[in-house]
Design an enzyme around this catalytic site. Structure first.
Site, PDB file in Angstrom:
ATOM      1  N   ASP A  88      -6.186  18.798 -15.437  1.00 32.12           N
ATOM      2  CA  ASP A  88      -6.545  17.421 -15.773  1.00 32.12           C
ATOM      3  C   ASP A  88      -6.132  17.238 -17.235  1.00 32.12           C
ATOM      4  OD1 ASP A  88      -7.781  15.119 -16.683  1.00 32.12           O
ATOM      5  OD2 ASP A  88      -9.616  15.421 -15.513  1.00 32.12           O
TER       6      ASP A  88
ATOM      7  N   TYR B 228     -15.386  17.249 -16.473  1.00 34.06           N
ATOM      8  CA  TYR B 228     -15.640  15.805 -16.531  1.00 34.06           C
ATOM      9  C   TYR B 228     -16.751  15.488 -15.516  1.00 34.06           C
ATOM     10  CZ  TYR B 228     -15.025  10.836 -15.774  1.00 34.06           C
ATOM     11  OH  TYR B 228     -15.264   9.497 -15.641  1.00 34.06           O
TER      12      TYR B 228
ATOM     13  N   LYS C  76      -7.348   6.226 -19.768  1.00 33.58           N
ATOM     14  CA  LYS C  76      -7.652   6.677 -21.118  1.00 33.58           C
ATOM     15  C   LYS C  76      -6.439   6.522 -22.036  1.00 33.58           C
ATOM     16  CE  LYS C  76     -11.397   7.555 -18.875  1.00 33.58           C
ATOM     17  NZ  LYS C  76     -11.696   8.851 -18.260  1.00 33.58           N
TER      18      LYS C  76
ATOM     19  N   ARG D  63       0.854  -1.197   0.000  1.00 34.22           N
ATOM     20  CA  ARG D  63       0.000   0.000   0.000  1.00 34.22           C
ATOM     21  C   ARG D  63       0.887   1.243   0.000  1.00 34.22           C
ATOM     22  NH1 ARG D  63      -1.523   1.794   4.585  1.00 34.22           N
ATOM     23  NH2 ARG D  63      -2.300  -0.154   5.448  1.00 34.22           N
TER      24      ARG D  63
HETATM   25  C1  LIG Z   1     -12.149   9.341 -17.049  1.00 38.83           C
HETATM   26  C2  LIG Z   1     -11.783  10.701 -16.621  1.00 38.83           C
HETATM   27  C3  LIG Z   1     -11.576  10.994 -15.264  1.00 38.83           C
HETATM   28  C4  LIG Z   1     -11.798   9.972 -14.158  1.00 38.83           C
HETATM   29  O1  LIG Z   1     -10.912   8.920 -14.207  1.00 38.83           O
HETATM   30  P1  LIG Z   1     -11.251   7.390 -13.773  1.00 38.83           P
HETATM   31  O2  LIG Z   1     -10.003   6.671 -14.139  1.00 38.83           O
HETATM   32  O3  LIG Z   1     -12.455   6.957 -14.556  1.00 38.83           O
HETATM   33  O4  LIG Z   1     -11.541   7.407 -12.315  1.00 38.83           O
HETATM   34  C5  LIG Z   1     -11.179  12.283 -14.935  1.00 38.83           C
HETATM   35  N1  LIG Z   1     -11.016  13.234 -15.883  1.00 38.83           N
HETATM   36  C6  LIG Z   1     -11.225  12.988 -17.186  1.00 38.83           C
HETATM   37  C7  LIG Z   1     -11.032  14.086 -18.178  1.00 38.83           C
HETATM   38  C8  LIG Z   1     -11.613  11.716 -17.599  1.00 38.83           C
HETATM   39  O5  LIG Z   1     -11.834  11.489 -18.899  1.00 38.83           O
END
Ligand SMILES: *Cc1c(COP(=O)(O)O)cnc(C)c1O
Length: 384
Positions: free
Chosen positions: A174, A102, A199, A49
């Site tokens: 982000d 998001y 992603k 962890r």
């Molecule tokens: C998918 C996504 C998130 C969240 O991420 P997870 O891996 O699904 O928890 C945050 N910001 C953006 C722009 C995303 O596309």
């Protein structure tokens, strides 16, 4: 001299294993590590962890790609977001979020963190005057997405960093949609970069994960403490899959961008499409800023279907989403396969009735790396 992007993607944090020579970082499937006498760890590992070598390799690689000193790897993008917001903000603090943030970020802020005493305002970050006007004395953070999801809005990261810093706030970017191949926010003045590695970084729709990168050592230490205290960590196999995906990030992003440009060219003049959202289009209001801060414009494209012929545009958008064969109807994005979705009913359903509501006739595409002509043919047939 700093190595080029792909060299870092393939080698940073990934020296051959010193004991076996394994060229690929092993999946350290262990919860605990033997100690040579009490407190005598070999290389600092005690319990997975707190730290695990496969995860460390990914953290070092991603930090190298974003040009930051410290990387932290989480079990999901949302756990990275939650950890960052709770470490960097206190109850009573205010943050600005994009007006088309998001959906999961909006839900976390609106439903979970407001109960903890955080205040927020949604704002169009592409509008600097509006952003400045939304700042309060208690504003401690500007949360930026560029390009935004799903409207592909572009924010001027360098200008927002200046604004945040004059106001005594941090700028968080982000960077999920762009990936570090297309854009590196720390170099533009951002304080923290966040990723859903689910992603483009993972890139194969086979793993969920998140990450933070920062140059701020004091903040990184508090984040690592909170991560260990809360336990929002991925397993070593997930870290390994992500590391494997990252090796091909540069070639994938080039192909995503090529294919998206071909899809956009087919959509812009289509009689059943009323508007195409893509920062690579010269008429996109953020085109110049995007061209300044991004290497290329990426694989995400959104469009509105036209209401011609008396058909309800939302019904038409839903029909198109169900009619493609190659574009798979699914949430998420950034994988090698192309996806189509209806933000209003799917990824952004939680924004219904709020300021962040998206147009009902909006369709979002994650353009994959298949053959462009097949993708264009599939879309044109679905549009009819
Ligand atoms: C998918 C996504 C998130 C969240 O991420 P997870 O891996 O699904 O928890 C945050 N910001 C953006 C722009 C995303 O596309």
């Amino acid at each position: 001299m700093v190595n080029g992007f792909s060299t870092r993607a393939i080698h940073a944090g990934q020296d051959p294993d010193p004991t076996t020579g394994s060229v690929i970082v092993p999946i350290y499937a262990t919860s605990t590590f033997a100690q040579d006498g009490v407190g005598g760890t070999r290389g600092g590992y005690e319990y997975s962890r707190s730290a695990n070598p496969t995860r460390t390799a990914l953290a070092e690689c991603l930090a190298a790609l974003e040009g930051g000193r410290h990387g932290l790897i989480f079990g999901s993008g949302m756990s990275a977001t939650d950890t960052l917001l709770r470490v960097a903000l206190r109850p009573g603090d205010h943050l600005l979020i994009p007006h088309d943030a998001y959906g999961g970020t909006f839900r976390l802020v609106d439903k979970v963190l407001t109960a903890w005493g955080i205040e927020y305002s949604p704002v169009d970050l592409a509008d600097l005057a509006a952003t400045r006007a939304a700042v309060r004395p208690s504003t401690r953070m500007i949360w930026c997405e560029s390009p935004t999801n799903p409207l592909l809005g572009i924010a001027d990261i360098a200008a927002l960093a200046d604004l945040a810093h004059t106001e005594g706030a941090r700028l968080v970017v982000d960077n999920t949609f762009a990936s570090p191949y297309l854009q590196t926010p720390l170099a533009l003045g951002a304080d923290v970069v966040l990723h859903s590695t689910t992603k483009y970084l993972g890139g194969h729709s086979d793993v969920v994960g998140g990450a933070l990168v920062t140059d701020d050592s004091e903040l990184a230490e508090r984040l690592a403490f909170a991560q260990n205290a809360v336990g929002a960590v991925p397993g070593p196999f997930d870290a390994w899959l992500t590391l494997r995906g990252i090796k091909t990030l540069a070639v994938r992003m080039e192909r995503h961008s090529d294919n998206a440009e071909r899809v956009v060219a087919a959509l812009v003049d289509h009689p059943k499409v009323s508007r195409v959202y893509y920062p690579g289009l010269a008429e996109h209001p953020g085109h110049e800023v995007a061209a300044k801060q991004m290497r290329r414009f990426g694989g995400m494209v959104s469009f509105q279907v036209s209401s011609a012929g008396g058909v309800d545009p939302e019904a038409e958008a839903l029909r198109v989403c169900a009619a493609t064969r190659l574009f798979i109807l699914a949430e998420s994005l950034g994988g090698v396969e192309s996806l189509i979705e209806h933000p209003g009913r799917m990824t952004h359903a939680s924004t219904a009735g709020s300021l962040l509501q998206v147009p009902a006739d909006l369709v979002r595409l994650s353009v994959g790396i298949e053959d462009a002509e097949d993708l264009v043919e599939d879309l044109l047939r679905a549009l009819g």
